[in-house]
Design a protein around this motif. Structure first.
Motif, short mmCIF file in Angstrom:
data_model
loop_
_atom_site.label_atom_id
_atom_site.label_comp_id
_atom_site.label_asym_id
_atom_site.label_seq_id
_atom_site.Cartn_x
_atom_site.Cartn_y
_atom_site.Cartn_z
N ILE A 392 0.86 -1.18 0.00
CA ILE A 392 0.00 0.00 0.00
C ILE A 392 0.89 1.23 0.00
N ASP A 393 0.76 2.07 -1.00
CA ASP A 393 1.61 3.26 -1.06
C ASP A 393 1.08 4.32 -0.11
N GLU A 394 1.88 5.39 0.04
CA GLU A 394 1.55 6.43 1.00
C GLU A 394 0.23 7.13 0.67
N ALA A 395 -0.03 7.37 -0.60
CA ALA A 395 -1.27 8.05 -0.99
C ALA A 395 -2.49 7.22 -0.64
N ASP A 396 -2.43 5.91 -0.93
CA ASP A 396 -3.56 5.04 -0.59
C ASP A 396 -3.76 4.93 0.92
N ALA A 397 -2.65 4.89 1.64
CA ALA A 397 -2.74 4.83 3.10
C ALA A 397 -3.39 6.10 3.65
N PHE A 398 -3.05 7.22 3.07
CA PHE A 398 -3.64 8.49 3.50
C PHE A 398 -5.14 8.51 3.24
N TYR A 399 -5.54 8.16 2.02
CA TYR A 399 -6.95 8.27 1.65
C TYR A 399 -7.82 7.19 2.29
N SER A 400 -7.22 6.15 2.81
CA SER A 400 -8.02 5.14 3.52
C SER A 400 -8.59 5.71 4.81
N ASN A 401 -7.88 6.66 5.43
CA ASN A 401 -8.36 7.33 6.64
C ASN A 401 -7.57 8.62 6.82
N PRO A 402 -7.95 9.68 6.11
CA PRO A 402 -7.15 10.92 6.12
C PRO A 402 -6.97 11.52 7.51
N LEU A 403 -8.03 11.56 8.29
CA LEU A 403 -7.94 12.18 9.61
C LEU A 403 -6.97 11.42 10.51
N ASP A 404 -7.07 10.11 10.52
CA ASP A 404 -6.18 9.30 11.35
C ASP A 404 -4.74 9.43 10.88
N TRP A 405 -4.53 9.46 9.57
CA TRP A 405 -3.18 9.57 9.01
C TRP A 405 -2.54 10.90 9.42
N LEU A 406 -3.28 11.99 9.34
CA LEU A 406 -2.75 13.30 9.70
C LEU A 406 -2.40 13.37 11.18
N ASN A 407 -3.26 12.83 12.02
CA ASN A 407 -3.01 12.86 13.46
C ASN A 407 -1.76 12.05 13.83
N VAL A 425 -13.00 17.95 -1.78
CA VAL A 425 -13.72 16.78 -1.30
C VAL A 425 -13.18 16.29 0.04
N LEU A 426 -12.00 16.74 0.42
CA LEU A 426 -11.36 16.28 1.64
C LEU A 426 -11.67 17.17 2.84
N GLU A 427 -12.19 18.35 2.60
CA GLU A 427 -12.31 19.35 3.66
C GLU A 427 -13.16 18.87 4.84
N GLN A 428 -14.33 18.34 4.56
CA GLN A 428 -15.23 17.94 5.64
C GLN A 428 -14.62 16.82 6.49
N GLU A 429 -13.93 15.91 5.84
CA GLU A 429 -13.39 14.75 6.54
C GLU A 429 -12.27 15.12 7.51
N ILE A 430 -11.52 16.17 7.21
CA ILE A 430 -10.40 16.54 8.07
C ILE A 430 -10.66 17.87 8.79
N SER A 431 -11.92 18.31 8.83
CA SER A 431 -12.25 19.60 9.43
C SER A 431 -11.85 19.69 10.90
N SER A 432 -11.98 18.58 11.63
CA SER A 432 -11.62 18.61 13.06
C SER A 432 -10.12 18.81 13.23
N PHE A 433 -9.31 18.21 12.37
CA PHE A 433 -7.86 18.40 12.42
C PHE A 433 -7.51 19.86 12.14
N LEU A 434 -8.15 20.43 11.14
CA LEU A 434 -7.88 21.82 10.76
C LEU A 434 -8.23 22.78 11.89
N ALA A 435 -9.37 22.54 12.52
CA ALA A 435 -9.80 23.44 13.59
C ALA A 435 -8.92 23.29 14.84
#
Length: 480
Positions: A392-407, A425-435
């Protein structure tokens, strides 16, 4: 009975016939020689000037992105060669690419550097203009070929259809990506070998690169890592799309054209068949057969007689809007967002800036469109060459769970990027991380009217508030 010596001059009535035939062939301005010798606009020099002017205009009317290779396999490599920073993709580490094509742009970059004119805008536009000039030379060569086979009138029809009407050609011809034409090379390798000898000499030292390319993309079929299509895709979608409204004229031309054109048609079919054996397919892979297809389109247009002008007008106007839309609007955000990154190079906190492009890998250009050693990162997606099916490459790992990956990736505030760039399309999914981490939106860039999957309609630029406040305080101090 008197006999003429071998090799002697013809005599009597036969000599008169030959002389008369020769005078008709070489002297009659309306004959075949007169038609073949008449060049467009009075000769090759005016024709070249016309095509260069039109290609240059077209160059400035294309401000959108097409495929990653137009940056990552040419301009980015050239930038690294000249300025000692830039990113090389996995193909370069495994010997799948050669430096002959990037060297063209590296030469341009070096000249600009020596002249102290290596401004980022010149680094972006001069290679495109150089590619436009190369496309203009190709236009003239195609014209000369058809003029030699037929006449000037047919050559003009082909030139109009290929250079001025074709949406695909106007969209693609000036882009700086290398062509993978092993389908055409394999076809012509068995024909006219003596004529291709210079090409064989020129490319002999690239054999290792070509073998590696074939090994990975054909034998190991690793292209499927980037998507796969059914075997008939080039026939049902690929060719119809790149031909567009020229398709019926291509079919009509194939029916009408004499046998001497058969080699072109076989080359087209052979190339499409070769690429059809590969699972991974792209429109640009069969772009090199487009000039051959346009020869048949031009032959068709030439023989329409009373319908020639209406057909030519139809081809022109049916391609204007698609050319303008694809050149100026569709997928323009990937280039436009780079201007926001360029502004960081002029800011007072450039050394502290860290840009993270959280988009599908290679969605945007990189250092070739920034031209300053900012700290930047993007999601990588190299395939696994060891045969590991669970890779699994880094991009696929990220998009499988963007919020968890960023944290997990930025678990400490000191690791956080100063700027985040991602599709809408990603904004809503990672909104808590951004805030939670203190980011705010600073720019919205339009990208496409047809978002799909991971690609959104817009690109957002977020900046960490602390960085913004730091910049404002710095500016205030400078004013006081």
């Amino acid at each position: 009975m008197r006999c003429r010596a071998a090799g002697g001059p013809p005599q009597g009535r036969e000599a008169m016939r030959l002389r008369k035939r020769r005078s008709v062939l070489y002297s009659d301005p309306g004959g075949a020689a007169g038609q073949r010798g008449a060049g467009a606009a009075g000769g090759p020099a005016p024709l070249l000037a016309l095509t260069v002017a039109l290609r240059t205009l077209n160059c400035f009317l294309v401000r959108t992105s097409f495929v990653p290779d137009e940056y990552w396999q040419s301009l980015e490599v050239a930038h690294r060669m000249v300025f000692n920073y830039g990113y090389l993709t996995w193909e370069w580490a495994h010997g799948l690419r050669g430096y002959s094509y990037p060297l063209i742009f590296a030469s341009i970059y070096k000249a600009l550097q020596l002249l102290a004119k290596d401004d980022v805008q010149l680094l972006i536009w001069v290679p495109r203009l150089a590619q436009a000039v190369l496309a203009a030379f190709a236009d003239v060569k195609l014209y000369s070929l058809v003029q030699h086979l037929e006449n000037a009138e047919t050559a003009k029809c082909v030139l109009q259809i290929f250079s001025f009407d074709s949406t695909c050609n106007r969209y693609s011809s000036h882009r700086c990506y290398p062509m993978d034409t092993f389908g055409l090379q394999s076809f012509f390798a068995g024909r006219e070998e003596s004529r291709l000898h210079p090409i064989q000499l020129h490319s002999s030292w690239w054999v290792l690169v070509q073998l590696n390319f074939l090994k990975v993309n054909v034998l190991q079929n690793l292209g499927t890592f980037y998507g796969s299509h059914p075997w008939h895709w080039y026939f049902t979608q690929g060719l119809p799309v790149i031909l567009g409204t020229h398709l019926p004229f291509f079919i009509h031309g194939c029916v009408l054209a004499p046998k001497r054109y058969r080699l072109f048609l076989v080359a087209v079919i052979w190339t499409v068949l070769v690429y059809s054996t590969l699972s991974h397919k792209e429109f640009r892979f069969i772009y090199p057969v487009l000039p051959f297809c346009m020869v048949f389109c031009g032959y068709s247009l030439k023989h329409l007689r009373t319908w020639k002008k209406p057909a030519a007008s139809f081809l022109l106007f049916s391609n204007v809007l698609p050319a303008l839309y694809t050149g100026l609007i569709h997928q323009r955000g990937a280039l436009e967002v780079m201007t926001h990154i360029q502004q960081l190079c002029e800011s007072s906190y450039r050394s502290q800036a860290f840009v993270f492009i959280a988009m599908p890998c290679h969605s945007t250009p990189f250092y070739s469109h920034v031209h300053c050693p900012l700290r930047m990162r993007f999601l990588e997606c190299p395939p696994d060459l060891t045969g590991n099916e669970s890779h699994i490459d880094e991009a696929d790992a990220f998009y499988s769970n963007p919020l968890d990956w960023l944290n997990k990736e930025f678990y400490n505030d000191t690791l956080l990027p100063s700027h985040l760039i991602f599709f809408s399309v990603l904004e809503q999914e990672i909104s808590s991380f951004l805030a939670l981490r203190g980011y705010e939106k600073t720019a919205t860039v339009f990208h496409t009217h047809v978002p799909e999957g991971r690609v959104g309609s817009h690109i957002y630029v977020y900046r960490k508030k602390t960085e913004m406040n730091h910049n404002q305080r710095s500016v205030s101090r400078l004013k006081t």
